[in-house]
Design a protein around this motif. Structure first.
Motif: not given
Length: 403
Positions: A205-206, A312-317, A331-333, A353-358
């Motif tokens: 995945s993916p 109710r939670a959501i995780h974005l990476s 998965l943020v594309r 959020l676990d992202v490089d650019r915020l």
């Protein structure tokens, strides 16, 4: 004090199998041609190879067994990859509770018992000695259908990971599909069964559409390989032309597969709950001695530590992650701000959020998406002035969030 082990020649003389003169002849043969004393006995015709292994078992005080395929526990034997068993002539044959008994073809392979324990998950592994030919027969009885017969993709890749392979692959050609892996000792390959494409979709995945819909371009992308024993980051590469496809994955490193449970001080939890209820709380999460991999696993679980397990939670990476336990993950594309605007329609109680650019715009969009927002604070990221900084710390009691 360690017990003195008897010489094999002494054991055989005491048993009346050879004479002291035979010992002298064997020593002369060993000096002339080298090798082990036991090998010299066999060369001189004083002992058969099976008798030698029986004597070695007595020397090392481990049982010598003569087993038939119908007398072993095939379920535990099958846990050891066929290629490894054939290479080392070592096979687990019996499980009793948390203990496993493995047969060895050479007493010099006793250190391989640690590998058997890793393969089988046993608390302890006892050794028994058997002739190499006996072990080969047992291995063929357990794994003999591996050669030339289609195998499940999951089984092949699980074997690859256990054998520390560095590259996995699937080669699609008209009329045949081959799975393979490469390690230092070379390449191992097997034909794959008809369900290989569905297995790939479940394991990777993916997964690029190239695996089932060939295109002419070369594509590369990061992904997660999930197997029963864990998950690994992989770098995928695929090339397709017509009805032929090559797909490879470079194994990177294991990643956490479960949300790490963390402790949170009651006063801090109440403060975060009150801030979220009053219009929104933003948490800057950092690792303090716990390590980034633990932070990756713990961050998605922070909303439950604050609001309770039923929130109710959501995780974005922006990179593939391996998260189990029913947590919703995206998965943020594309553009992060656009993704956050779409997520706002679902009314989540919390967002991680676990992202490089915020940047400021993305952070503002996250605030609109959920009343509790937590993100991994990285170098160069803009931090909210009113944000609450938390640190993930590791101790003997486990993981905990602190100010």
């Amino acid at each position: 004090m360690q017990k003195q082990r008897k010489a094999i020649g002494q054991i055989l003389v005491e048993l009346g199998r050879i004479t002291p003169d035979d010992v002298e002849r064997t020593l002369e043969e060993q000096r002339a041609r080298g090798g082990y004393f036991g090998d010299a006995l066999v060369r001189l015709g004083l002992l058969t190879r099976d008798e030698l292994h029986w004597a070695l078992a007595g020397q090392f005080e481990i049982p010598y067994v003569q087993l038939k395929p119908d007398s072993i526990d095939r379920s535990v034997a099958a846990l050891v990859p066929a290629a490894w068993a054939r290479e080392h002539l070592v096979l687990p044959v019996l499980r009793a509770g948390d203990a496993v008994t493995a047969v060895l073809g050479d007493v010099g392979d006793l250190e391989k018992l640690d590998e058997v324990r890793r393969f089988t998950g046993a608390a302890s592994v006892e050794a028994a000695l058997a002739s190499p030919q006996t072990i080969r027969v047992l291995i063929e009885a357990v794994h003999g259908d591996d050669d030339g017969q289609p195998v499940p993709l999951e089984r092949l890749w699980a074997e690859a990971v256990e054998l520390r392979a560095t590259l996995l692959g699937v080669s699609v050609r008209p009329g045949r599909v081959t799975g393979w892996y490469r390690r230092a000792e070379g390449v191992s390959s097997r034909p794959l069964g008809t369900g290989w494409a569905e297995e790939m979709e479940a394991l990777v995945s993916p997964l690029s559409p190239l695996a089932t819909s060939p295109v002419h371009a070369v594509r590369s992308w990061p992904a997660i390989l999930t197997l029963p024993r864990g998950a690994w980051r992989i770098e995928c590469h695929a090339l397709g032309r017509g009805d032929s496809v090559e797909w490879t994955a470079t194994l990177d490193h294991p990643v956490p597969t479960a949300v790490a449970h963390t402790a949170l001080d009651a006063a801090l939890r109440d403060e975060l709950r009150a801030a979220a209820a009053a219009g929104g709380a933003v948490v800057h999460a950092r690792a303090d001695g716990a390590g980034d991999e633990l932070l990756e696993a713990a961050l998605p679980g922070l909303p439950a530590a604050v609001l309770g397990a039923g929130c109710r939670a959501i995780h974005l990476s922006d990179r593939p992650v391996a998260i189990t336990g029913g947590l919703l993950y995206v998965l943020v594309r594309g553009e992060l701000a656009e993704t956050l605007e779409r997520i706002a329609a679902f009314g989540f109680e919390a967002l991680t959020l676990d992202v490089d650019r915020l940047g400021a715009a993305e952070l503002e969009a996250a605030r609109r998406a959920a009343p509790l927002v937590a993100f991994r604070a990285r170098a160069g990221q803009s931090l909210a002035p009113d944000g609450i900084a938390l640190r993930l710390t590791a101790s003997g009691d486990g993981l905990a969030w602190t100010r």
